[in-house]
Write a protein that holds these residues in place. Structure first.
Motif, PDB file in Angstrom:
ATOM      1  N   SER A 561       0.867  -1.330   0.125  1.00 24.69           N
ATOM      2  CA  SER A 561      -0.042   0.077  -0.013  1.00 24.69           C
ATOM      3  C   SER A 561       0.775   1.200   0.021  1.00 24.69           C
ATOM      4  O   SER A 561       0.641   2.120   0.958  1.00 24.69           O
ATOM      5  CB  SER A 561      -0.888  -0.013   1.204  1.00 24.69           C
ATOM      6  N   LEU A 562       1.978   1.184  -0.915  1.00 28.46           N
ATOM      7  CA  LEU A 562       2.737   2.475  -0.894  1.00 28.46           C
ATOM      8  C   LEU A 562       2.452   3.013  -2.226  1.00 28.46           C
ATOM      9  O   LEU A 562       2.008   2.613  -3.171  1.00 28.46           O
ATOM     10  CB  LEU A 562       4.257   1.885  -0.857  1.00 28.46           C
ATOM     11  N   HIS A 563       2.724   4.550  -2.313  1.00 28.11           N
ATOM     12  CA  HIS A 563       2.145   5.393  -3.368  1.00 28.11           C
ATOM     13  C   HIS A 563       3.622   5.889  -4.039  1.00 28.11           C
ATOM     14  O   HIS A 563       4.824   5.662  -3.454  1.00 28.11           O
ATOM     15  CB  HIS A 563       1.606   6.644  -2.602  1.00 28.11           C
ATOM     16  N   TRP A 564       3.472   5.965  -5.411  1.00 24.04           N
ATOM     17  CA  TRP A 564       4.445   6.306  -6.249  1.00 24.04           C
ATOM     18  C   TRP A 564       3.893   7.304  -7.192  1.00 24.04           C
ATOM     19  O   TRP A 564       3.004   7.456  -7.822  1.00 24.04           O
ATOM     20  CB  TRP A 564       5.021   5.187  -6.999  1.00 24.04           C
ATOM     21  N   ARG A 565       4.494   8.905  -6.609  1.00 14.33           N
ATOM     22  CA  ARG A 565       4.146   9.937  -7.659  1.00 14.33           C
ATOM     23  C   ARG A 565       5.312  10.264  -8.396  1.00 14.33           C
ATOM     24  O   ARG A 565       6.556  10.426  -8.110  1.00 14.33           O
ATOM     25  CB  ARG A 565       3.743  10.961  -6.598  1.00 14.33           C
ATOM     26  N   TYR A 566       4.884  10.845  -9.619  1.00 17.95           N
ATOM     27  CA  TYR A 566       5.769  11.430 -10.660  1.00 17.95           C
ATOM     28  C   TYR A 566       5.238  12.265 -11.468  1.00 17.95           C
ATOM     29  O   TYR A 566       5.825  12.047 -12.593  1.00 17.95           O
ATOM     30  CB  TYR A 566       6.651   9.895 -11.460  1.00 17.95           C
ATOM     31  N   ASN A 567       4.541  13.042 -10.932  1.00 18.05           N
ATOM     32  CA  ASN A 567       3.808  14.428 -11.861  1.00 18.05           C
ATOM     33  C   ASN A 567       4.718  15.037 -12.874  1.00 18.05           C
ATOM     34  O   ASN A 567       4.588  15.440 -13.760  1.00 18.05           O
ATOM     35  CB  ASN A 567       2.929  15.019 -10.823  1.00 18.05           C
ATOM     36  N   THR A 568       5.938  15.170 -12.062  1.00 21.76           N
ATOM     37  CA  THR A 568       6.958  16.242 -12.739  1.00 21.76           C
ATOM     38  C   THR A 568       7.741  15.755 -13.872  1.00 21.76           C
ATOM     39  O   THR A 568       8.352  16.326 -14.637  1.00 21.76           O
ATOM     40  CB  THR A 568       7.923  16.881 -11.779  1.00 21.76           C
ATOM     41  N   SER A 569       7.669  14.250 -14.093  1.00 23.49           N
ATOM     42  CA  SER A 569       8.382  13.512 -15.126  1.00 23.49           C
ATOM     43  C   SER A 569       7.662  13.962 -16.447  1.00 23.49           C
ATOM     44  O   SER A 569       8.485  13.948 -17.538  1.00 23.49           O
ATOM     45  CB  SER A 569       8.265  12.163 -14.892  1.00 23.49           C
ATOM     46  N   VAL A 570       6.464  14.511 -16.530  1.00 16.88           N
ATOM     47  CA  VAL A 570       5.967  14.844 -17.861  1.00 16.88           C
ATOM     48  C   VAL A 570       5.324  16.032 -17.386  1.00 16.88           C
ATOM     49  O   VAL A 570       4.648  16.386 -16.473  1.00 16.88           O
ATOM     50  CB  VAL A 570       4.935  13.778 -18.275  1.00 16.88           C
ATOM     51  N   GLY A 571       5.685  16.982 -18.352  1.00 18.52           N
ATOM     52  CA  GLY A 571       5.062  18.422 -18.186  1.00 18.52           C
ATOM     53  C   GLY A 571       5.414  19.239 -16.722  1.00 18.52           C
ATOM     54  O   GLY A 571       4.549  20.033 -16.805  1.00 18.52           O
ATOM     55  N   ALA A 572       6.575  18.868 -16.529  1.00 17.40           N
ATOM     56  CA  ALA A 572       6.959  19.441 -15.024  1.00 17.40           C
ATOM     57  C   ALA A 572       5.834  19.669 -14.186  1.00 17.40           C
ATOM     58  O   ALA A 572       5.174  18.530 -13.735  1.00 17.40           O
ATOM     59  CB  ALA A 572       7.618  21.050 -15.581  1.00 17.40           C
ATOM     60  N   GLY A 573       5.444  21.137 -13.734  1.00 14.68           N
ATOM     61  CA  GLY A 573       4.529  21.287 -12.755  1.00 14.68           C
ATOM     62  C   GLY A 573       2.877  21.072 -13.400  1.00 14.68           C
ATOM     63  O   GLY A 573       2.090  21.106 -12.449  1.00 14.68           O
ATOM     64  N   LEU A 574       2.965  20.918 -14.580  1.00 12.46           N
ATOM     65  CA  LEU A 574       1.409  20.769 -15.340  1.00 12.46           C
ATOM     66  C   LEU A 574       0.738  19.474 -14.575  1.00 12.46           C
ATOM     67  O   LEU A 574       1.366  18.483 -14.667  1.00 12.46           O
ATOM     68  CB  LEU A 574       1.549  20.673 -16.820  1.00 12.46           C
ATOM     69  N   PRO A 575      -0.491  19.722 -14.153  1.00 16.87           N
ATOM     70  CA  PRO A 575      -1.002  18.252 -13.556  1.00 16.87           C
ATOM     71  C   PRO A 575      -1.519  17.430 -14.350  1.00 16.87           C
ATOM     72  O   PRO A 575      -2.597  16.959 -14.387  1.00 16.87           O
ATOM     73  CB  PRO A 575      -2.123  18.965 -12.803  1.00 16.87           C
ATOM     74  N   ILE A 576      -0.701  16.878 -15.495  1.00 19.52           N
ATOM     75  CA  ILE A 576      -1.099  15.959 -16.479  1.00 19.52           C
ATOM     76  C   ILE A 576      -1.402  14.849 -15.983  1.00 19.52           C
ATOM     77  O   ILE A 576      -2.574  14.036 -16.252  1.00 19.52           O
ATOM     78  CB  ILE A 576      -0.166  15.867 -17.639  1.00 19.52           C
ATOM     79  N   ASN A 577      -0.528  14.070 -15.062  1.00 21.99           N
ATOM     80  CA  ASN A 577      -0.799  12.882 -14.430  1.00 21.99           C
ATOM     81  C   ASN A 577      -2.013  12.768 -13.473  1.00 21.99           C
ATOM     82  O   ASN A 577      -2.947  11.900 -13.425  1.00 21.99           O
ATOM     83  CB  ASN A 577       0.355  12.529 -13.814  1.00 21.99           C
ATOM     84  N   PHE A 578      -2.345  13.983 -12.829  1.00 21.27           N
ATOM     85  CA  PHE A 578      -3.483  13.883 -11.911  1.00 21.27           C
ATOM     86  C   PHE A 578      -4.617  14.140 -12.896  1.00 21.27           C
ATOM     87  O   PHE A 578      -5.622  13.422 -12.523  1.00 21.27           O
ATOM     88  CB  PHE A 578      -3.633  15.381 -11.285  1.00 21.27           C
ATOM     89  N   ALA A 579      -4.633  14.990 -14.111  1.00 22.38           N
ATOM     90  CA  ALA A 579      -5.788  14.818 -14.873  1.00 22.38           C
ATOM     91  C   ALA A 579      -6.204  13.452 -15.260  1.00 22.38           C
ATOM     92  O   ALA A 579      -7.302  13.192 -15.476  1.00 22.38           O
ATOM     93  CB  ALA A 579      -5.518  15.765 -16.131  1.00 22.38           C
ATOM     94  N   LEU A 580      -5.291  12.773 -15.907  1.00 22.90           N
ATOM     95  CA  LEU A 580      -5.302  11.365 -16.496  1.00 22.90           C
ATOM     96  C   LEU A 580      -5.961  10.350 -15.314  1.00 22.90           C
ATOM     97  O   LEU A 580      -7.014   9.618 -15.647  1.00 22.90           O
ATOM     98  CB  LEU A 580      -4.336  10.736 -17.043  1.00 22.90           C
ATOM     99  N   ALA A 581      -5.326  10.523 -14.102  1.00 22.72           N
ATOM    100  CA  ALA A 581      -5.800   9.592 -13.108  1.00 22.72           C
ATOM    101  C   ALA A 581      -7.237  10.102 -12.723  1.00 22.72           C
ATOM    102  O   ALA A 581      -8.241   8.976 -12.391  1.00 22.72           O
ATOM    103  CB  ALA A 581      -4.801   9.769 -11.955  1.00 22.72           C
TER     104      ALA A 581
END
Ligand code: ADP
Ligand code: ASP
Ligand code: MG
Length: 782
Positions: A561-581
């Motif tokens: 139950s661990l989390h892995w975030r990597y939002n800045t690996s694509v589009g730096a600060g743009l919340p692209i991974n948030f939007a897709l999720a």
């Protein structure tokens, strides 16, 4: 076919509405062949115990009053749940049973376990009949025909056979918890709260895959959530600690619940029948969850010293008094903790071998990782002193510290103890790897951001790492003076030391934030996950690693139950991974992602207007620091290919880099050779680009370098990074030079796509994006 045993405790069956809710859970979670184990409804067993006591005390008025209470409760359930014919039959049956109880009492032949068994027999009958009334094939089964004990020992072979013969795959079986029989067919019980044990026993006999204990809390908490609002729900609790809590008399699981699961792969979870959506607590094998902190309370106990106690004798005593008895050795002597109302029976059974040391005790035990026990014991003693609570006895061993007091530990005191001893454990240790461009900005922003997060969670930066040196301070690094501390205290870095020190950190949660430019560091992720670290990555190495390795890492994270975030690996600060999720979680389906995910290529293509050769723009960009040291790395498109892979994996596709077609923005043969050789041949790049540009003009379109991913209805995908001609009016054509853009089509955003656009590089926005990942993590852990 997977088989599951579901157990519903008394708290889940306390009223007609609760029976109905349980029936709905059964309808949606069970199928033929599954078993449902039930306890007595609500507090029925307590009432039956009182009935037994009044019988023993020859209190005939009390006896008939309590019996009437039992009757009213059952009759009320029957009337509320059943239609007329069935209601009539069930009331008649109940009446007969109550008459039999009365006549046994009169003839002085009432038998304790047989009397208590009624609670479970009634629940099983009512639930099975109610399910049948709803059209679900269900049978009630009397566990006395399944579980036989001889001299207190379960006859496993015989029981297994009985279960296999009785429980087929044709129906759902509603089995009575708590009760069994001896070889003479007399009723015996498995002890108070024993239905949990019935469920795991049954699961082991029928080779079930899982046991779900449904109760009135959402799982196992750090302390009783009914008493302390801040109690922490744990997603995972290891078996040893669950067992210890049970041995200490905590009601959430019965002491023997875990024993049938030893050496088996049967999964065990505790979940709420009141809140079905809430994720359960999983009771996992050792090594799958680190030890947590708990406080469990006691009421009205006697401390009894025993001369010597034979193996199994505590179990027998528990059996006699129908309650778990905790025993321990201290200063070379053996002690047992007995519910005060049963002490006389225990003393009688031990005939002269025991004496009461202290009576009418209240108290609690703190269960924690062994490294913390001594410190917690001292802190708890201090807190009790501050609360003017007198400690009459205390004891500690490796796994817990016990305090027996003369005053009840009420909710207020428990909340204080919990806040100081357990909530204290709600700390997040942050390890920051990489102090380059972005890393340094991130650390500097940390001072303010951590102060902000600390209002909600105790966040401490415990380590800063560079490739050759590290600063590690388990108690936290001062963020206002870290450079100074680095000067004075940093030591040589190596991977083994890092992993070891992270392993030693006594924090509830840990996160490693990877802001390095090191692929080697990303290879440490599996080891970091083994140390229970969450991960935040600002680079793309792990996210685009070969898919088997990547999948294993994902599974490993899931298991813990661990989390892995990597939002800045694509589009730096743009919340692209948030939007897709977000789209995925809310039931949408992404069908296409198109865009420009490289600031450099965005700038080059959008700035080119034919007025100067392409190569001079490239050199200009290089001089401004917009490119990699060798700009051919940008022109190769590999960076965009990696980003597209991350996005593809984000929407659930199993792709590898090789599955993404790549067309560089330069002639192939310019990729080789030194930088000087490239400079000497830059004219070839210019004519290459000029030719492409002219093609765009001919088509009345605009040349852009894009990534595109299409997902077909079949689930197959096509992914490409390369040259594209886009409509002049499109968002991609009108991109501000240097910006990134993501154009997402989905079932919901089909004709009018969702567009995210903005700066896709830069150390400030990237560092801020990493903070956003950290903030997200803290919200999750809260
Ligand atoms: P059931 O009737 O389902 O067997 P119990 O009443 O035996 O349920 O056990 C559940 C109760 O355990 C909860 O209502 C809660 O008050 C109590 N409890 C005590 N400590 C804890 C804990 N650490 N986590 C969850 N529940 C706890
Ligand atoms: N009904 C029994 C009790 O109250 C068994 C159980 O609930 O598990 O102890
Ligand atoms: Mg229980």
């Amino acid at each position: 076919m997977t088989k599951v045993v579901h157990k519903f405790g008394g708290s889940s069956l306390s009223s007609a509405e609760r029976y109905q809710a349980v029936a709905q859970i059964v309808l949606s979670h069970c199928r033929a062949g599954d078993c449902v184990v039930v306890s007595a409804a609500g507090k029925t067993t307590n009432t039956l115990v009182k009935l037994w006591e009044s019988y023993q005390q020859d209190d005939s008025q009390g006896f008939s009053d309590i019996l009437l209470q039992v009757e009213n409760h059952q009759a009320e359930l029957i009337r509320a749940l059943f239609e007329s014919q069935q209601q009539h039959t069930l009331l008649e049956q109940l009446d007969l049973e109550l008459q039999r109880i009365t006549s046994h009492a009169k003839q002085d032949t009432l038998h304790e376990a047989t009397l208590l068994a009624h609670g479970e027999l009634w629940s099983a009958r009512l639930l099975a009949c109610y399910l049948s009334q709803l059209g679900f094939a269900a049978e009630h089964v009397d566990a006395r025909n399944l579980f036989t004990l001889h001299h207190g020992q379960l006859l496993h072979q015989q029981n297994k056979q009985a279960c296999m013969e009785r429980l087929k795959d044709t129906s759902l079986y509603v089995v009575t918890g708590f009760i069994a029989s001896d070889v003479e067919k007399n009723t015996v019980t498995l002890g108070r709260n024993g239905s949990d044990y019935s469920a795991t026993l049954l699961a082991s006999y029928i080779d079930a895959d899982a046991v779900s204990i449904w109760t009135d809390t959402q799982g196992v908490f750090s302390t009783d959530p009914r008493k302390v609002a801040n109690a922490i729900k744990y997603p995972k609790v290891c078996r040893a600690q669950a067992h210890l809590l049970a041995r200490l008399g905590n009601p959430v699981l019965h002491a023997k619940t875990l024993s049938p699961l030893k050496h088996s792969k049967i999964k065990l979870q505790v979940r709420s029948s009141f809140d079905v959506e809430s994720p359960p607590t999983e009771i996992v094998k050792e090594g799958y969850s680190k030890a947590k902190r708990f406080i469990t309370t006691f009421e009205d106990l006697d401390l009894v010293r025993v001369d010597a106690i034979a193996p199994g004798e505590v179990g027998q005593l528990s059996q006699i008094i129908q309650h778990s008895i905790h025993h321990f050795s201290a200063q070379g002597e053996t002690f047992i903790l007995v519910p005060a109302q049963s002490t006389h029976r225990v003393l009688k059974a031990l005939s002269g071998r025991a004496n009461i040391v202290e009576s009418a005790l209240q108290g609690f035990a703190v269960v924690a990782p062994s490294a913390n026990i001594a410190q917690l014991q001292a802190q708890a003693a201090q807190l009790l002193h501050e609360q003017n609570i007198v400690v009459r006895f205390n004891h500690k061993d490796n796994e817990y510290a016990l305090f027996l007091t003369d005053q009840a530990i009420d909710s207020d005191v428990l909340a204080i103890l919990h806040d100081k001893l357990v909530n204290k454990g709600r700390e997040l240790a942050v390890v920051i790897a990489g102090l380059g461009n972005v890393g340094e900005v991130f650390v500097n922003q940390c001072q303010r951001q951590v102060a902000h997060l600390q209002q909600q969670f105790d966040v401490k930066v415990v380590a800063l790492l560079r490739s050759k040196k590290m600063l590690f301070s388990a108690n936290g690094i001062s963020l206002s003076a870290w450079q100074q501390q680095w000067q004075n205290e940093s030591v040589d870095y190596n991977n083994e030391d890092l992993i070891e020190r992270i392993g030693e950190l006594d924090y509830e949660h840990k996160v490693v934030i990877d802001i390095t430019a090191s692929e080697e560091f990303s290879k440490l992720y599996p080891q970091l996950v083994k140390q229970d670290c969450h991960l935040i990555s600002a680079n793309k190495y792990a996210g685009t690693a070969e898919s088997t390795w990547y999948q294993q890492l994902r599974e490993q994270l899931n298991e813990r139950s661990l989390h892995w975030r990597y939002n800045t690996s694509v589009g730096a600060g743009l919340p692209i991974n948030f939007a897709l999720a977000d789209l995925q979680h809310s039931g949408d389906k992404v069908t296409q992602i198109e865009g420009v995910f490289s600031g450099t290529l965005s700038w080059l293509c959008s700035s080119f207007d034919g007025s100067k050769p392409f190569s001079s723009l490239v050199l200009e960009a290089k001089d401004m620091g917009y490119t990699e040291p060798d700009p051919r790395e940008d022109l190769s498109g590999r960076d965009m290919q990696r980003k597209l892979l991350i996005l593809a994996r984000d929407i659930g596709l199993t792709l590898d880099l090789a599955d993404i077609e790549l067309e560089p923005l330069m002639p192939d043969d310019l990729a080789q050779g030194s930088w000087d050789e490239f400079l000497a041949r830059k004219g070839e790049l210019d004519s290459f680009y000029e030719h492409l540009y002219q093609q765009g003009i001919t088509q009345d379109k605009v040349l852009r370098y894009t990534g595109s991913l299409q997902v077909f209805a079949s689930g197959k995908a096509k992914a490409k990074v390369g040259i594209a001609y886009v409509d002049k009016s499109s968002a991609i054509a009108n991109l501000t030079p240097g910006d990134n853009i993501f154009v997402i089509k989905s079932v919901w955003y089909e004709d009018n796509p969702l567009v995210l656009q903005g700066p896709g590089a830069g150390k400030e926005v990237t560092a801020a994006g990493v903070h956003s990942d950290l903030y997200w993590l803290v919200q999750r852990l809260k």
